[in-house]
Enzyme design. Structure first.
Site, PDB file in Angstrom:
ATOM      1  N   GLY A 142      65.177  77.003  70.483  1.00 39.95           N
ATOM      2  CA  GLY A 142      64.264  78.069  70.853  1.00 39.95           C
ATOM      3  C   GLY A 142      63.633  77.805  72.201  1.00 39.95           C
ATOM      4  N   GLN A 143      62.309  78.001  72.291  1.00 41.75           N
ATOM      5  CA  GLN A 143      61.603  77.884  73.565  1.00 41.75           C
ATOM      6  C   GLN A 143      60.317  77.081  73.384  1.00 41.75           C
ATOM      7  OE1 GLN A 143      61.489  82.195  75.235  1.00 41.75           O
ATOM      8  NE2 GLN A 143      61.578  82.335  73.011  1.00 41.75           N
ATOM      9  N   ASP A 257      67.854  61.007  68.436  1.00 40.97           N
ATOM     10  CA  ASP A 257      68.114  61.600  69.751  1.00 40.97           C
ATOM     11  C   ASP A 257      67.195  61.008  70.813  1.00 40.97           C
ATOM     12  OD1 ASP A 257      69.458  63.192  71.553  1.00 40.97           O
ATOM     13  OD2 ASP A 257      68.220  64.958  71.202  1.00 40.97           O
TER      14      ASP A 257
END
Length: 534
Positions: A142-143, A257
């Site tokens: 998303g953002q 990550d």
């Protein structure tokens, strides 16, 4: 100017008659005082000064420029007392691309991203409204928007998740992990983890409210023109990141990550960092995903398709620390095959038990028997390309040396500068020994964060004495195995590492976990290894 405009006198005497001698007038009015002295005053029109003319809200006079720009609304309200200004009437600039509403009653674009506008609001409940100021970035999830909490006036970062079930479910896991870490394991905010302030739903989008941080370490390296940072700064970052990974291991959480882009400076005034983006994180007992970690920082057990644990974060951390010092990734693979080739070229083949148990071993290795012993040989680039019906590229070599020792000791490439001092040489040897413990191919032998905390690179103790105590040579020579080197079979296969049974990825590898590298190396200023940012 009106010829009838009065002249402002400089004294109480009546003004003298006007002169028509233009050579002496010079745009001034001439007056004669009682003593006979001629005086001149600027010609100014006598105007009526209205109390409301060019007046700021506080009652002081302002310039025409200010009145017609930043005070335009006030100026117009003076002209038209019925006019009332509201910021909600401002034109809304879209921050999301594409900005056309397609889904979710026009609130979402074609990619199911919520269309963000400047000065729009996120949240509807009282005490939970955020004014959108700008965008900070976007990704597959998303953002992220820069917003202001209307209740506290605090500036925050809000992660607006795509309106799709898969992303929602994954972010629910992220929320649960962050709440566990923030509230139970790090309530005092001392272990360098991003703080989650709030979460809410807005127009079918999950919104996560985080503390606002500064630039990430990749941007720091980039601002330093891809020159390595000073070892003292690398040590500071390493100490903080070990504190974070130690907490994660205690909580049995795998970040999955770790990379420079996910490590952010708290602000630009100090080297304090925090780890962000737990969107790929999982519990050690729930390692269902096999396509994890960004490629440059992907551990060999993940590449081979083995079961993994918190050790994969330590591998990533070793790659990150090397990159901070060198300015470029240690293993910048352009594909997963090339990534494995780079690792094997520098560190040798993984242990045989890993190759035997790896679900993906057959994809990368040929196996056979020599004198009754099973052997493994990494496939050539030609064989791998033919078998996988694609053209593999060998990848650019950014370092002139091949061994880790030589790369670190010879960085930066020196032409006219003197050699390292004995102190610098020992400090680099200490750093080499330190990151080698992170880059151990065998995950069972790879160091834990608590072990790494006691290394002289972190504690500042004498590395020479450390080598004597550990009975290891001070100057280590790392052997580099050829990729076709065969490894004898081992008798014991660790039962704790089992084959990963699930492969979950709905995106091609080339679209995720990639990052462009600079087209030049060595960097422009090749004779210095200093940090100019702090």
């Amino acid at each position: 100017m009106d010829s009838d405009s009065p002249i402002l006198p400089l004294s109480n005497n009546p003004p003298a008659a006007r002169t028509h001698d233009h050579s002496q007038r010079n745009n001034h009015a001439r007056h004669v005082s009682s003593s006979g002295t001629t005086l001149f005053a600027p010609v100014k029109p006598a105007t009526k000064k209205y109390n409301y003319r060019r007046v700021s809200p506080h009652g002081s006079y302002i310039s025409p420029l200010e009145a017609m720009t930043v005070k335009l609304a006030d100026t117009y309200s003076i002209c038209n007392p019925k006019f009332q200004f509201s910021s909600e009437q401002n034109p809304r600039r879209p921050l999301t691309k594409p900005s056309e509403g397609v889904h979710n009653h026009g609130f979402d674009n074609v990619n199911h991203d919520y269309v963000l506008y400047v000065n729009d609001l996120l949240g509807t409940d009282e005490g939970r409204k955020y004014l959108i100021l700008d965008t900070l970035g976007h990704g597959t999830f998303g953002q992220v928007a820069r917003c202001q909490d209307l209740k506290t006036q605090q500036i925050v970062a809000i992660k607006v998740i795509k309106n799709k079930p898969a992303f929602y479910n994954q972010c629910v896991m992220e929320v649960s992990i962050l709440e566990l870490l923030n509230n139970k394991y790090d309530p005092e905010d001392k272990r360098h983890l991003i703080r989650l302030y709030d979460q809410f739903m807005h127009k079918n989008h999950l919104c996560l409210v985080f503390e606002l941080l500064s630039i990430n370490l990749y941007e720091l390296i980039k601002q330093n023109q891809f020159r390595g940072l000073h070892l003292s700064l690398v040590r500071s970052f390493a100490t903080q990141l070990l504190s974070c990974t130690s907490l994660l291991k205690q909580a049995r959480i795998i970040h999955c990550d770790l990379k420079p882009e996910n490590i952010l400076l708290q602000d630009l005034s100090s080297p304090i960092v925090k780890v962000i983006d737990f969107g790929s994180a999982c519990h050690e007992r729930q390692t269902v995903y096999t396509y994890i970690q960004s490629r440059f920082y992907r551990s060999p057990e993940v590449i081979l398709g083995l079961h993994y644990n918190c050790g994969i974060d330590m591998w990533s951390l070793g790659c990150i620390l090397a990159e901070l010092f060198l300015g470029l990734p240690l293993f910048p693979g352009n594909s997963e095959y090339n990534q494995l080739c780079r690792i094997v070229d520098m560190l040798g083949n993984p242990p045989t038990w890993m190759l035997e148990m790896g679900k993906n071993s057959k994809k990368y290795y040929n196996s056979g028997f020599v004198n009754g012993r099973k052997t493994y040989e990494l496939k050539s680039i030609e064989q791998f390309s033919i078998e996988n019906n694609k053209t593999e590229q060998p990848g650019k070599q950014y370092f002139g040396e091949k061994t880790l020792d030589a790369i670190v000791l010879n960085y930066p490439r020196r032409k006219t500068t003197p050699k390292l001092t004995p102190e610098e040489h020992e400090e680099r040897l200490c750093f080499i020994d330190f990151i080698k413990q992170f880059l151990e191919l065998n995950p069972l032998k790879r160091w834990t964060p608590d072990q790494a905390k006691n290394h002289p690179f972190i504690t500042g103790a004498s590395f020479s004495q450390y080598c004597i105590d550990k009975q290891k040579p001070l100057l280590t020579t790392q052997r580099t195995r050829n990729r076709s080197h065969t490894i004898g079979n081992q008798a014991v296969v660790p039962p704790s590492l089992q084959r990963a049974s699930t492969y979950v990825s709905n995106e091609p590898e080339e679209f995720v976990h990639t990052r462009p590298l600079p087209q030049y190396y060595p960097p422009a200023n090749e004779n210095e290894n200093v940090d100019e940012f702090f």
